[in-house]
Design an enzyme around this catalytic site. Structure first.
Site, PDB file in Angstrom:
ATOM      1  N   SER A 277      27.165  83.013  51.977  1.00 32.96           N
ATOM      2  CA  SER A 277      26.077  83.121  52.721  1.00 32.96           C
ATOM      3  C   SER A 277      25.488  84.417  53.239  1.00 32.96           C
ATOM      4  O   SER A 277      25.542  85.341  52.285  1.00 32.96           O
ATOM      5  CB  SER A 277      25.803  82.112  53.834  1.00 32.96           C
ATOM      6  OG  SER A 277      24.597  82.008  54.416  1.00 32.96           O
ATOM      7  N   HIS A 278      25.332  84.797  54.386  1.00 35.39           N
ATOM      8  CA  HIS A 278      24.887  85.812  55.033  1.00 35.39           C
ATOM      9  C   HIS A 278      26.024  86.779  55.492  1.00 35.39           C
ATOM     10  O   HIS A 278      25.804  87.913  55.695  1.00 35.39           O
ATOM     11  CB  HIS A 278      24.058  85.772  56.132  1.00 35.39           C
ATOM     12  CG  HIS A 278      24.991  85.098  57.389  1.00 35.39           C
ATOM     13  ND1 HIS A 278      25.075  83.546  57.078  1.00 35.39           N
ATOM     14  CD2 HIS A 278      25.451  85.329  58.512  1.00 35.39           C
ATOM     15  CE1 HIS A 278      25.766  83.031  57.970  1.00 35.39           C
ATOM     16  NE2 HIS A 278      26.113  84.078  58.786  1.00 35.39           N
TER      17      HIS A 278
ATOM     18  N   ASP B  94      18.518  85.410  53.023  1.00 34.72           N
ATOM     19  CA  ASP B  94      20.008  85.744  53.046  1.00 34.72           C
ATOM     20  C   ASP B  94      20.738  85.843  51.659  1.00 34.72           C
ATOM     21  O   ASP B  94      19.865  85.716  50.627  1.00 34.72           O
ATOM     22  CB  ASP B  94      20.752  85.153  54.154  1.00 34.72           C
ATOM     23  CG  ASP B  94      21.105  83.471  53.431  1.00 34.72           C
ATOM     24  OD1 ASP B  94      20.024  83.271  52.552  1.00 34.72           O
ATOM     25  OD2 ASP B  94      22.049  82.963  53.719  1.00 34.72           O
TER      26      ASP B  94
ATOM     27  N   LYS C 159      18.771  73.956  53.103  1.00 30.61           N
ATOM     28  CA  LYS C 159      17.661  74.695  53.636  1.00 30.61           C
ATOM     29  C   LYS C 159      17.353  75.747  52.543  1.00 30.61           C
ATOM     30  O   LYS C 159      17.974  76.063  51.692  1.00 30.61           O
ATOM     31  CB  LYS C 159      18.098  75.527  54.919  1.00 30.61           C
ATOM     32  CG  LYS C 159      19.433  76.459  54.875  1.00 30.61           C
ATOM     33  CD  LYS C 159      19.832  76.866  56.206  1.00 30.61           C
ATOM     34  CE  LYS C 159      20.859  77.804  56.491  1.00 30.61           C
ATOM     35  NZ  LYS C 159      22.334  77.078  56.235  1.00 30.61           N
TER      36      LYS C 159
ATOM     37  N   ASP D 223      19.309  80.519  51.321  1.00 30.11           N
ATOM     38  CA  ASP D 223      18.808  79.423  52.137  1.00 30.11           C
ATOM     39  C   ASP D 223      18.024  79.723  53.503  1.00 30.11           C
ATOM     40  O   ASP D 223      17.576  78.818  54.111  1.00 30.11           O
ATOM     41  CB  ASP D 223      20.174  78.680  52.271  1.00 30.11           C
ATOM     42  CG  ASP D 223      21.302  78.802  52.631  1.00 30.11           C
ATOM     43  OD1 ASP D 223      21.336  80.198  53.139  1.00 30.11           O
ATOM     44  OD2 ASP D 223      22.274  78.024  52.755  1.00 30.11           O
ATOM     45  N   ARG D 224      18.519  81.093  54.062  1.00 31.10           N
ATOM     46  CA  ARG D 224      18.057  81.144  55.250  1.00 31.10           C
ATOM     47  C   ARG D 224      16.635  82.265  55.156  1.00 31.10           C
ATOM     48  O   ARG D 224      16.527  82.748  54.289  1.00 31.10           O
ATOM     49  CB  ARG D 224      19.117  82.229  56.319  1.00 31.10           C
ATOM     50  CG  ARG D 224      20.108  81.615  56.418  1.00 31.10           C
ATOM     51  CD  ARG D 224      21.106  82.537  57.322  1.00 31.10           C
ATOM     52  NE  ARG D 224      22.273  81.619  57.703  1.00 31.10           N
ATOM     53  CZ  ARG D 224      23.161  81.898  58.968  1.00 31.10           C
ATOM     54  NH1 ARG D 224      22.725  82.910  59.601  1.00 31.10           N
ATOM     55  NH2 ARG D 224      23.853  81.134  59.164  1.00 31.10           N
TER      56      ARG D 224
ATOM     57  N   ASP E  80      22.420  84.083  49.846  1.00 32.59           N
ATOM     58  CA  ASP E  80      22.365  82.871  49.001  1.00 32.59           C
ATOM     59  C   ASP E  80      20.935  81.961  48.898  1.00 32.59           C
ATOM     60  O   ASP E  80      20.958  81.163  48.319  1.00 32.59           O
ATOM     61  CB  ASP E  80      23.356  81.857  49.026  1.00 32.59           C
ATOM     62  CG  ASP E  80      23.484  81.192  50.498  1.00 32.59           C
ATOM     63  OD1 ASP E  80      23.142  81.769  51.537  1.00 32.59           O
ATOM     64  OD2 ASP E  80      23.924  80.101  50.570  1.00 32.59           O
TER      65      ASP E  80
END
Ligand code: G16
Length: 549
Positions: free
Chosen positions: A119-120, A283, A382, A287-288, A285
Site C-alpha cells: 500500500s502506502h 497511494d 476502497k 486504493d487511498r 496501490d
C-alpha cells in the site's frame, strides 16, 4: 497460444514460519523478510491450501509494481500452475492497482486474487512488501480465512512449484504454463470502463473544457497509467495534469502515501499563487485518496460525508443510497448525512474487509475510512481514482469551488473537527502495556471529568457482523465525552517496524461562527486530556506525534 515448456511439479521442503499472521490488510513485511528462502513460498502455499479452490479455477494476479513485485509474481505463477489453478489473469508487466484487481476478479468471474502490495508503505530494497488475498467477491479475505492461512503457515512442511522458465508479462495475450493458461491483460481497460458507467464523463469533459484545472499526484505509483488514460485521454484534462505519473519500483524514494506530509509537491502547488481548482493524490496501490481544493484540505471523513450527501449527482448513484458505513475511528460526519437521508449508517472495525458482507448483502452503497479510503458497491476494495472521479462529477454539476462545497456541508450538518495523531516506531511492549492499562481503567473513567469534559461512556469496541453474526473484539478503546466529542486509542495493524499508536480525536461543532478554526486549535483541550490520561510522555518519551492528519 504459445506453448511454454515445463510440466514437472516439484515438492520443495519448507519449514514453518511463525510470523505470517496477516494484519489489517494482508501480510506486510520488509522486503528483506520476504526474500528469506522459502518465506514467500510458505505463505503462498498456505493460501492455496486454505482456499482449496476447485481444480481449473481462475485466479487474478497483479501488484503495485514495487520492488520485488516481478520476482514474486514469477514464483506465484509457477506455484499457481503446480496447485491446479486453471487460468491466471495477470496485468501487463505484473501491474494491477488494488481496485482494478477487485474489478477484474468480479468482471471475469475469478475465484480469487492475490495482490502484491504494501500500500502506502515505502518501497525499494529496504522498504516494505506485502501479499493480499481477495475472494471471489473481489474483496479482501475475511478474518476467519486469514487466520486459517496463518494456522496453515505454521504447520507447512512443503510447497508445490512448477519447474518452468519465467513467463513473459510484457505482451497482452495468452500462453500456457503446464496445464494452466496465463492471460496477460490490459490493467486499465476493465477498470476504466467501469468508471465510465458510474460517472458523467460528458459533464466532466465539459468541466475541463471550461478551463477548470486539476493536479493529480500519482506519487510514482500504480495509478499513473490509470490516471493518464482516464483523466487526460478520456476526460480531456490537459497533458501534465497528472504529476509523478511514471510508476517506479521505489516510488521515487518517498512513501507513496497521499497525505499532507508525503504528497508535498502537490500540496505546494495547491497552496501556490496560481493553484489549480482541484488537487488529488492516490497511494502506492491506488486504493487511498486525498482530496484538496485551492488552499484547502478535505479530511477523508468529510470527503466521505460530502460524497454521501451529493451521491445522487453521479449517474451510478442517482437511485440513492441503500445505506452507508464507516470504520469506527472515522468521524461521525457520515452519520449525520445518513440520518438526514433516512438510511442506516453502520460502524465497522478498521479494515476494508469488514465492509464486504454489508456490500454483498446490498445493505450499503457507500463506505469509507478516516485513513484516506473511500469506496462503494461498485467493487470490494476502497478506490482512490473512483473518489477523484466522484468529486470531479460533483464539481462538474455544482460548478462551485471545493472549499465552498465543504463549507456549505458544514453549515447544513455541523462540523466534526477531526484529527489523528500517530506515534510510530514505539517499543511494542510499551505500546501494548499502555493499551492494557487503559483498557483496565475504562470502567473507572466513566463519569470522571478530564480537563473541561466529562467522560460519558467508555468501551473496547466490539463488532458483531449483522450479516453472518461473527464477532470481532478488541478493536479500539473509546472514550465518549459530552457534546459528541470522542477519543479512540488503537494500535495499527499495518506497520512493519515497532508499534504505531493511533489516537483519533473528534468534537462536534454546530456553530458556523467557529467552523473556520484549525482542527488542532479546536481540539487542543481534548489533545491535552489524552496525553494526561495515558501518560504518553512519561511512558513513550515522545513529546509530539510522528504524523498528524
Ligand atoms: C489498510 C486497510 C484499511 C485501514 C488501513 C489502516 O489500508 O485496508 O482498512 O484503515 O490499513 O490500518 P491501520 O490503522 O491498522 O494501520 P491500506 O491502504 O494500507 O491497505
Amino acid at each position: 497460444m504459445n506453448e511454454i515448456a515445463g510440466t514437472r511439479v516439484r515438492m520443495i521442503a519448507t519449514m514453518p514460519f511463525d510470523d505470517q499472521r496477516p494484519g489489517t490488510s494482508g501480510l506486510r513485511k520488509k522486503v528483506t523478510v520476504f526474500r528469506q528462502p522459502r518465506y514467500l513460498e510458505n505463505f503462498v502455499q498456505s493460501v492455496f491450501d486454505t482456499l482449496a479452490l476447485p481444480p481449473g479455477s481462475a485466479l487474478v494476479l497483479g501488484g503495485d509494481g514495487r520492488y520485488y513485485n516481478r520476482e514474486a509474481l514469477q514464483i506465484i505463477i509457477k506455484m499457481a500452475a503446480a496447485n491446479g489453478i486453471g487460468r491466471v489473469l495477470i496485468g501487463r508487466d505484473g501491474i494491477l492497482s488494488t481496485p482494478a484487481a477487485s474489478c477484474v476478479i468480479r468482471q471475469h468471474g475469478a475465484s480469487a486474487g492475490i495482490i502484491l502490495s504494501a500500500s502506502h508503505n515505502p518501497g525499494g530494497p529496504q522498504g516494505d512488501f506485502g501479499v493480499k488475498v481477495n475472494g471471489a467477491n473481489g474483496g479482501p479475505a475475511p478474518s476467519v480465512l486469514t487466520e486459517a492461512i496463518y494456522t496453515r503457515s505454521r504447520a507447512l512442511s512443503a510447497y508445490r512449484i512448477l519447474d518452468a522458465p519465467d513467463v513473459a508479462l510484457e505482451r497482452l495475450g495468452q500462453s500456457r504454463l503446464g496445464e494452466m493458461i496465463v492471460e496477460v491483460i490490459d490493467p486499465v481497460a476493465d477498470y476504466a470502463q467501469l468508471m465510465e458507467s458510474l460517472f458523467d464523463f460528458t459533464a466532466i469533459r465539459a468541466l475541463f473544457a471550461s478551463r477548470f484545472r486539476l493536479c493529480y499526484d500519482a506519487m510514482h505509483a500504480v495509478t499513473g497509467p490509470y490516471a493518464k488514460e482516464i483523466l487526460e485521454r478520456r476526460l480531456g484534462a490537459p497533458a501534465g495534469s497528472v504529476i509523478h505519473g511514471e510508476p517506479r519500483a521505489d516510488f521515487g524514494g518517498e512513501p507513496p502515501d497521499p497525505n499532507l506530509v508525503h504528497a508535498h509537491e502537490l500540496v505546494r502547488i495547491m497552496n501556490g499563487p496560481d493553484a489549480p481548482d482541484f488537487g488529488a493524490a492516490c497511494d502506492g496501490d491506488g486504493d487511498r485518496n486525498m482530496i484538496l481544493g485551492r488552499r484547502f484540505f478535505v479530511t477523508p471523513s468529510d470527503s466521505l460525508a460530502v460524497l454521501a450527501a451529493n451521491a445522487r449527482l453521479a449517474p451510478g448513484y442517482a437511485a440513492g443510497l441503500k445505506g452507508v458505513a464507516r470504520s469506527m475511528p472515522t468521524s461521525q460526519a457520515l452519520d449525520r448525512v445518513a440520518q438526514q437521508l433516512g438510511i442506516l449508517c453502520y460502524e465497522t472495525p478498521t479494515g476494508w474487509k469488514f465492509f464486504g458482507n454489508l456490500l454483498d448483502a446490498g445493505m450499503i452503497t457507500l463506505c469509507g475510512e478516516e485513513s484516506f479510503g473511500t469506496g462503494s458497491s461498485h467493487l470490494r476494495e476502497k478506490d482512490g481514482l473512483w473518489a477523484v472521479l466522484f468529486w470531479l462529477n460533483l464539481l462538474a454539476v455544482r460548478r462551485q469551488p471545493v472549499e465552498i462545497i465543504v463549507r456549505e456541508h458544514w453549515w447544513t450538518h455541523g462540523r466534526h473537527f477531526y484529527t489523528r495523531h500517530d506515534y510510530e516506531g514505539l517499543d511494542p511492549v510499551v505500546a501494548r502495556c499502555l493499551m492494557k492499562q487503559l483498557r483496565g481503567r475504562l470502567g473507572r473513567l466513566r463519569g470522571e471529568r478530564l480537563g473541561t469534559r466529562r467522560v460519558r461512556e467508555s468501551d473496547d469496541f466490539e463488532y458483531t457482523d449483522p450479516v453472518d453474526g461473527s464477532v470481532t473484539s478488541g478493536q479500539g478503546l473509546r472514550l465518549f465525552f459530552e457534546e459528541g466529542a470522542r477519543v479512540v486509542f488503537r494500535l495499527s495493524g499495518t506497520g512493519t517496524e515497532g508499534a504505531t499508536l493511533r489516537i483519533y480525536l473528534e468534537a462536534f461543532e454546530p456553530d458556523p461562527a467557529r467552523h473556520h478554526l484549525d482542527p488542532q486549535q479546536a481540539l487542543a483541550g481534548l489533545i491535552s486530556v489524552v496525553h494526561d490520561v495515558v501518560q504518553l510522555r512519561q511512558r513513550t518519551g515522545r513529546h509530539a506525534p510522528t504524523v498528524i492528519t
